[in-house]
Each structure stands twice: as structure tokens, then as C-alpha cells.
Motif scaffolding. Structure first.
Motif, PDB file in Angstrom:
ATOM      1  N   UNK A 127       0.621  -1.101  -0.144  1.00 49.42           N
ATOM      2  CA  UNK A 127      -0.167   0.099   0.356  1.00 49.42           C
ATOM      3  C   UNK A 127       0.661   1.179   0.260  1.00 49.42           C
ATOM      4  N   UNK A 128       0.906   1.874  -1.503  1.00 52.30           N
ATOM      5  CA  UNK A 128       1.546   2.946  -1.548  1.00 52.30           C
ATOM      6  C   UNK A 128       1.206   4.362  -0.335  1.00 52.30           C
ATOM      7  N   UNK A 129       0.033   4.257   0.060  1.00 55.92           N
ATOM      8  CA  UNK A 129      -0.235   5.082   0.637  1.00 55.92           C
ATOM      9  C   UNK A 129       0.225   4.836   2.212  1.00 55.92           C
ATOM     10  N   UNK A 130       0.511   4.143   2.425  1.00 53.42           N
ATOM     11  CA  UNK A 130       1.262   3.553   3.933  1.00 53.42           C
ATOM     12  C   UNK A 130       2.092   3.571   4.127  1.00 53.42           C
ATOM     13  N   UNK A 131       2.957   2.787   3.734  1.00 53.45           N
ATOM     14  CA  UNK A 131       4.611   2.521   3.631  1.00 53.45           C
ATOM     15  C   UNK A 131       5.040   4.022   4.269  1.00 53.45           C
ATOM     16  N   UNK A 132       6.100   3.616   5.062  1.00 55.56           N
ATOM     17  CA  UNK A 132       7.085   5.007   5.439  1.00 55.56           C
ATOM     18  C   UNK A 132       7.878   5.238   4.478  1.00 55.56           C
ATOM     19  N   UNK A 133       8.368   4.381   3.566  1.00 59.43           N
ATOM     20  CA  UNK A 133       9.446   4.895   2.858  1.00 59.43           C
ATOM     21  C   UNK A 133       8.730   6.333   1.315  1.00 59.43           C
ATOM     22  N   UNK A 134       7.769   5.630   1.217  1.00 57.59           N
ATOM     23  CA  UNK A 134       6.713   6.119   0.169  1.00 57.59           C
ATOM     24  C   UNK A 134       5.917   7.014   0.221  1.00 57.59           C
ATOM     25  N   UNK A 135       5.605   7.132   2.014  1.00 61.38           N
ATOM     26  CA  UNK A 135       4.895   8.347   2.274  1.00 61.38           C
ATOM     27  C   UNK A 135       5.787   9.395   2.609  1.00 61.38           C
ATOM     28  N   UNK A 136       7.126   9.066   2.296  1.00 61.56           N
ATOM     29  CA  UNK A 136       8.684  10.070   3.103  1.00 61.56           C
ATOM     30  C   UNK A 136       8.070  10.635   4.014  1.00 61.56           C
ATOM     31  N   UNK A 137       8.261   8.723   5.258  1.00 63.40           N
ATOM     32  CA  UNK A 137       8.390   9.560   6.490  1.00 63.40           C
ATOM     33  C   UNK A 137       9.295   8.622   7.020  1.00 63.40           C
ATOM     34  N   UNK A 138      10.253   8.700   6.437  1.00 63.93           N
ATOM     35  CA  UNK A 138      11.876   7.858   6.836  1.00 63.93           C
ATOM     36  C   UNK A 138      12.041   6.389   6.092  1.00 63.93           C
ATOM     37  N   UNK A 139      13.221   6.460   6.318  1.00 64.30           N
ATOM     38  CA  UNK A 139      13.685   4.849   5.625  1.00 64.30           C
ATOM     39  C   UNK A 139      13.530   3.595   6.219  1.00 64.30           C
ATOM     40  N   UNK A 140      13.750   2.523   5.448  1.00 66.24           N
ATOM     41  CA  UNK A 140      12.819   1.121   6.184  1.00 66.24           C
ATOM     42  C   UNK A 140      13.661   0.024   5.998  1.00 66.24           C
ATOM     43  N   UNK A 141      12.902  -0.046   4.370  1.00 70.40           N
ATOM     44  CA  UNK A 141      13.494  -1.446   4.186  1.00 70.40           C
ATOM     45  C   UNK A 141      13.305  -2.796   4.781  1.00 70.40           C
ATOM     46  N   UNK A 142      12.582  -2.631   6.018  1.00 66.82           N
ATOM     47  CA  UNK A 142      12.237  -4.227   6.762  1.00 66.82           C
ATOM     48  C   UNK A 142      12.250  -5.409   5.359  1.00 66.82           C
ATOM     49  N   UNK A 143      11.212  -5.122   4.296  1.00 65.62           N
ATOM     50  CA  UNK A 143      10.414  -6.383   4.163  1.00 65.62           C
ATOM     51  C   UNK A 143      11.553  -7.001   2.905  1.00 65.62           C
ATOM     52  N   UNK A 144      12.744  -5.557   2.387  1.00 70.13           N
ATOM     53  CA  UNK A 144      13.413  -6.007   1.389  1.00 70.13           C
ATOM     54  C   UNK A 144      14.574  -6.558   1.980  1.00 70.13           C
ATOM     55  N   UNK A 145      14.617  -6.902   3.008  1.00 67.12           N
ATOM     56  CA  UNK A 145      16.468  -7.097   3.714  1.00 67.12           C
ATOM     57  C   UNK A 145      15.933  -9.159   4.553  1.00 67.12           C
ATOM     58  N   UNK A 146      14.314  -8.859   4.592  1.00 67.88           N
ATOM     59  CA  UNK A 146      14.025 -10.333   5.026  1.00 67.88           C
ATOM     60  C   UNK A 146      14.036 -10.976   4.196  1.00 67.88           C
ATOM     61  N   UNK A 147      13.825 -10.680   2.659  1.00 66.40           N
ATOM     62  CA  UNK A 147      12.745 -11.863   1.918  1.00 66.40           C
ATOM     63  C   UNK A 147      14.249 -12.672   1.333  1.00 66.40           C
ATOM     64  N   UNK A 176       7.461 -10.590   4.657  1.00 66.29           N
ATOM     65  CA  UNK A 176       7.399  -9.271   4.146  1.00 66.29           C
ATOM     66  C   UNK A 176       5.802  -8.365   5.275  1.00 66.29           C
ATOM     67  N   UNK A 177       4.835  -9.342   5.510  1.00 60.40           N
ATOM     68  CA  UNK A 177       3.861  -9.263   6.652  1.00 60.40           C
ATOM     69  C   UNK A 177       5.067  -9.497   7.340  1.00 60.40           C
ATOM     70  N   UNK A 178       4.913 -10.657   8.169  1.00 62.07           N
ATOM     71  CA  UNK A 178       5.084 -10.299   9.286  1.00 62.07           C
ATOM     72  C   UNK A 178       6.173  -9.231   9.937  1.00 62.07           C
ATOM     73  N   UNK A 179       7.068  -9.061   9.178  1.00 66.68           N
ATOM     74  CA  UNK A 179       8.092  -8.213   9.353  1.00 66.68           C
ATOM     75  C   UNK A 179       7.707  -6.750   9.784  1.00 66.68           C
ATOM     76  N   UNK A 180       7.211  -6.549   8.838  1.00 69.29           N
ATOM     77  CA  UNK A 180       7.241  -5.176   8.335  1.00 69.29           C
ATOM     78  C   UNK A 180       6.496  -4.242   9.868  1.00 69.29           C
ATOM     79  N   UNK A 181       6.640  -3.086  10.288  1.00 71.18           N
ATOM     80  CA  UNK A 181       6.853  -1.824  11.765  1.00 71.18           C
ATOM     81  C   UNK A 181       5.769  -1.449  11.293  1.00 71.18           C
ATOM     82  N   UNK A 182       5.633  -1.716  10.439  1.00 71.75           N
ATOM     83  CA  UNK A 182       4.276  -0.462  10.334  1.00 71.75           C
ATOM     84  C   UNK A 182       3.044  -1.119  11.153  1.00 71.75           C
ATOM     85  N   UNK A 183       2.353   0.071  11.820  1.00 68.86           N
ATOM     86  CA  UNK A 183       1.042  -0.788  12.826  1.00 68.86           C
ATOM     87  C   UNK A 183       0.170  -0.679  12.161  1.00 68.86           C
ATOM     88  N   UNK A 184      -0.414  -0.733  11.020  1.00 68.20           N
ATOM     89  CA  UNK A 184      -1.565  -1.127  10.316  1.00 68.20           C
ATOM     90  C   UNK A 184      -1.076  -1.604   8.976  1.00 68.20           C
TER      91      UNK A 184
END
Lengths: 198, 344
Positions: A127-147, A176-184
Motif C-alpha cells: 500500500x503505497x499510501x501508508x508504507x513509510x518510505x513511500x510517504x516520505x516518513x523515513x527509510x525502512x527496507x525491512x521487507x527487502x532485507x528479510x526476503x 515481509x508481512x510478518x516483519x513489517x514494522x508499520x502498525x497497519x
């Protein structure tokens, strides 16, 4: 007289079967329920693509769950009518690590051994309207790292931005779903569209 | 004067092998081992997941205790628990032993009915049980079934209740009802496209409910059904579910109809005491040579026989009825009347 005894027995048998069915029916009412949020249940890796065929092939022995190292495979223990006792994975709670043990142990054709690239549990969606980097709320990359599948499954949109994008190599394991730190949890696994091939 | 000589001759020729009467203890031992394994395996699996995650330091005190106990049990047998403990997995519905898979024949038949197709790698996993059933009859019901373990304890409990003066059910139905349940289960499996035969089959229920309780965090729907069958056994008919309703028992009985190894009565040493009929969980009639396809070779009758008048035999059908036992009153009276008839 004979007909009467036959009818008596028929009714008694029907009553017994009815009681048994009733016992099964009331169980879900007695069972404690978790929060019934709409969950995205996945089948274990290597499952038959058609879910009706999977339900018919699965005998509900629980072997896949019994060998699963992260214990991510759970069972429809009380819910589900025809799918009762069949396995599922709730990726938000615990995701599959693609270790192949469940495919190897399954006695039936419900789960068949296949190379990692052929596994089709679904396709991740962001969901590009919520993911932190996509809404410019910082860097994350957890999903990419865990894959576990690397660049062919998920990567960054541009090299200097940490905006993840899912690629065709994704098999839908849900780590990636398990590791995603975003609350939603703005990443989830959907069934793979027919036009996207691995 | 004739009777003692017959007895001496019988004692020489028809003494059963002395171990047969101890098989019932071995049977209880196997039942206990199977049940204990069903309880142990889920715990071992949890221990495996802990070792695979190298997570000992992160465990709660209770989990650490589980880890320690399981480690002490498994350590003598395995060097790498996370991998080596995969050798034995599953339950009596379907299990895997060092890669060799064994499934219940009802699982195979139910899956064929549900999917309306033959998947040979799976059907072949039921081959060993089917062959064993053709030779030993319905032995699964008496020797392995984890539900039998509970049902027999339940039977004993019911007899305590009777001893305490509480009336327990002892109704009798037609044993052929279970073949109807088997047919109905398969038809419903085919209609619903789901192996429903396994949902009303106690050993499958026990296996998966123990696993659900220990490793999945809660009982499943089958427990209620199983408790219902226990109540049925106490309130309506002794061992009622196994005798009259169990679909798997029906399948095993059909497969074991012409079993080779069966129990037979030795009329020469039988004294008509009928203890065998009382002890028989399946309501058979060993006293009148009535074993039939329902007998599960549980050897309870051999164990209780006071005159060693029951033994094993190898033949594909039961002995025809041999009449009253030669040590009993009835036979002696018959002999006496025959003698007087011959004299007059």
C-alpha cells in the motif's frame, strides 16, 4: 412388524447421526473466538492451486504442522465446514520460511515437492499510501532485507530511495508481512494474478 | 469314567502356547506406547522449533522447563534435534517413520471419495496396514487405536459405576450399522469434497486433538464429538461406538473378514464358564465359536480363560460350532444320556 422395527432402527440411527452432527455444529459456538479481523490466510507452500482440490486431497493428518520449524502452519481446528482440519498460514502472525519440510512430509498430493521458484502461495502487495518510505516518513527496507528470494522478488524502486516494490519472482511466503514494522501493515499477500508469471 | 481320559488326551494335544495368555498385557503396553507417543511428539516438535531457532535464552521459565525435559528425553537418541527428530512424526491417521509413510486405509479410501481420483503414492502408504489387516484381521482396533485405549478405560469406569450401583447402558444394536456409517461417510466425503470420514473417526480425532491441544493452543471440534462417544458408551451401549458406529472399524472388519490368524476355542478343555463372552469388548460369542469378522484379536478372552481353552489358529474361517465344552455340565449330561441310550 418387521417394517416397524426397520423404521424404528432407521429413526434411531438418524437420531444418533443427528446428535453427532449437532455436537459438531455447536462446537464453534462454544469455542472462544479471536478478534475476527479479515485475515489473509495462505495455504502452505506446494499446495494445489485450486483450493477445492486442496481440501479434497488433504486428509487432515497435521503432519505439515508437526514438521514446521517456525510453527507457522496452523489448522482450521474449529472453523470451516469442509475445510475443517486443513492447514493455513497466517503470515501476519508467523510466516513461512520456505524450508520445504511440509512438502516432503505430506503423504497426499495436497502438498507436492516443487522447486522454490514454482511455489505459488500468492504475491505480495504494498500500500503505497501508508508504507513509510513511500510517504516520505523515513527509510525502512525491512521487507527487502528479510526476503529469502532477493532482488527478483522485492527491491527498491530507485537506488537512492528506500521505496520497496514487489517483483514477479515473489512466491508469497509472507515474511515481509510478518516483519513489517508499520502498525497497519501496509504489505500483504494476495493471490497471484494470472498475467504475472514467475 | 470316560471324561477324565478325554481330558488327559486333550491336555496333551490342545495345550495352547503358554505366551498367548500374556498377549493381553503386551496389547495394553502397545496401546500405552502409542498413546504416549501421540502426547510426546507434539512436545518434541515444540522443542525442535526452540533448538532450530537457537532461542533458549529468550524462552520463558515454563518453556525452558519444557526444553530441558524434552532435551533429557531426546538427547540419548539424537545428536541434532532440529533435524533428527523429524524421523518419527504424525499419528495413527497418517505417520512418517524415517521417511516411510503409513496411512490409515480409511484415510486412503476417504481421500479417493473426496477427490474422486487415485493418487498412487498416497494410496500405497495404506498398503502395509491393509496387508496386516488381511492377515491379522481387525487388530488395529484392539492393539494400536489410541481411542481404544480411552474407550477400554471408559468401559472399566462404567463397570465401576455398575459396581457402585449406578445403572449404565448395556443396549445392543445391529453391528451392521457401522457399515452404513462407512458408506454414508464416503458418500458425504464425495459430495462435500472433504475427507469427512476422518471427522467422525475417533483415532484420527484423538491424534489431531492431542496435537492441537499441545502445539496449536486449543482443542478442536473433534473433542466434543469424542466426549459424546464416551457418554454414548457409558449411557447407551458398552463400547457402543466401536461396536456399532465406527466407520474405520467397519472398513477393518471388511478387510479382515477372511483373516488368517484368528482365535479358536478348544472344546475339549472348555468348561462353558462364559467368562470369554463377558470380557469380550465387541460382544462376540467365543463360547459358541462365534468370532466372525468383528473379532480384533485382542486376546482378552485368551487371557481370562481359566482352562486354557482358547488359542490361535491359522485358517481363513471360524471353526463351525463345536457344541458345549467337554468339561461343562451340559456335555457330561449329554454323554450320560448317550451312554444310557447306547446301553438300552
Amino acid at each position: 412388524m418387521k417394517r416397524r422395527t426397520f423404521l424404528k432402527r432407521l429413526i434411531a440411527g438418524a437420531a444418533m447421526l443427528g446428535t453427532a452432527a449437532l455436537l459438531y455444529g455447536v462446537t464453534p459456538l462454544l469455542a472462544p473466538r479471536r478478534a475476527t479481523a479479515k485475515r489473509n490466510y495462505l495455504r502452505p507452500p506446494g499446495a494445489l492451486a485450486d483450493d477445492a482440490a486442496f481440501t479434497a486431497a488433504c486428509i487432515g493428518c497435521g503432519l505439515c504442522g508437526e514438521v514446521c520449524p517456525p510453527r507457522c502452519i496452523k489448522f482450521h481446528t474449529r472453523d470451516g465446514s469442509a475445510t475443517v482440519n486443513t492447514p493455513y498460514i497466517d503470515a501476519a502472525e508467523k510466516a513461512c520460511i520456505l524450508c520445504d519440510k511440509c512438502m516432503e512430509v505430506c503423504p497426499t498430493n495436497a502438498l507436492t515437492v516443487m522447486p522454490r521458484g514454482d511455489i505459488n502461495m500468492g504475491l505480495a502487495e504494498i500500500d503505497q499510501t501508508a508504507c513509510y518510505p513511500w510517504v516520505d516518513r523515513g527509510i525502512c527496507g525491512a521487507c527487502v532485507s528479510i526476503c529469502p528470494l532477493g532482488k527478483k522478488a522485492i527491491g527498491y524502486k530507485m537506488w537512492n530511495q528506500y521505496r520497496p516494490e514487489v517483483r514477479a519472482g515473489c512466491v508469497g511466503c509472507g515474511l515481509c508481512v510478518e516483519v513489517c514494522p508499520h502498525p497497519s501493515v501496509p504489505i500483504w499477500v494476495v493471490s497471484r494474478p494470472n498475467d504475472i508469471k514467475v | 469314567m470316560a471324561a477324565p481320559t478325554i481330558n488327559e488326551g486333550a491336555a496333551v494335544h490342545h495345550k495352547p502356547f503358554f505366551l498367548w495368555r500374556h498377549l493381553n498385557k503386551l496389547r495394553w503396553l502397545t496401546l500405552i506406547i502409542v498413546f504416549a507417543m501421540l502426547v510426546l511428539l507434539p512436545f518434541l516438535h515444540i522443542y525442535q522449533t526452540y533448538t532450530a531457532a537457537h532461542a533458549y535464552d529468550l524462552l520463558s521459565p515454563g518453556e525452558k522447563q519444557l526444553y530441558d525435559v524434552m532435551e533429557s528425553i531426546a538427547a540419548p537418541f539424537v545428536s541434532d534435534p532440529a533435524e533428527d527428530l523429524d524421523a518419527v512424526k504424525g499419528n495413527t491417521w497418517s505417520g512418517s517413520f524415517w521417511g516411510f509413510k503409513i496411512s490409515d486405509p480409511l484415510a486412503a479410501l476417504g481421500q479417493v471419495a473426496a477427490s474422486l481420483s487415485l493418487y498412487w503414492p498416497f494410496l500405497l502408504t495404506a498398503l502395509v496396514p491393509v496387508l496386516a489387516t488381511i492377515i491379522f484381521g481387525r487388530f488395529f482396533c484392539g492393539w494400536i487405536c489410541p481411542a481404544t485405549f480411552i474407550y477400554e478405560l471408559n468401559s472399566n469406569f462404567a463397570s465401576w459405576l455398575r459396581w457402585a450401583g449406578i445403572r449404565v447402558g448395556n443396549r445392543r444394536f445391529d453391528k451392521r450399522i457401522k457399515y452404513g456409517v462407512l458408506a454414508l461417510g464416503l458418500i458425504l466425503s464425495a459430495v462435500s469434497g472433504s475427507v469427512l470420514a476422518g471427522v467422525v473417526y475417533p483415532p484420527a480425532i484423538i491424534g489431531r486433538e492431542i496435537y492441537y491441544t499441545i502445539a496449536q493452543g486449543g482443542l478442536g471440534a473433534g473433542t466434543i464429538f469424542f466426549l459424546g462417544t464416551l457418554l454414548f458408551d457409558i449411557l447407551v451401549a458398552r463400547r457402543g461406538f466401536c461396536r456399532y458406529l465406527c466407520p474405520g472399524g467397519a472398513l477393518y472388519a471388511l478387510l479382515g473378514r477372511y483373516r488368517l490368524v484368528r482365535i479358536r476355542r478348544i472344546a475339549e478343555t472348555c468348561n462353558d464358564c462364559a467368562k470369554c463372552n463377558v470380557v469380550c469388548e465387541f460382544d462376540l460369542d467365543p463360547l459358541r465359536d462365534g468370532f466372525g469378522q468383528e473379532c480384533n484379536n485382542c486376546t482378552a478372552c485368551i487371557a481370562i480363560c481359566p482352562t486354557d481353552a482358547l488359542t490361535f489358529t491359522i485358517r481363513p474361517s471360524d471353526y463351525p460350532e463345536q457344541g458345549p465344552g467337554h468339561l461343562g455340565q451340559l456335555y457330561r449330561k449329554q454323554q450320560a444320556t448317550e451312554d444310557t441310550d447306547a446301553a438300552s
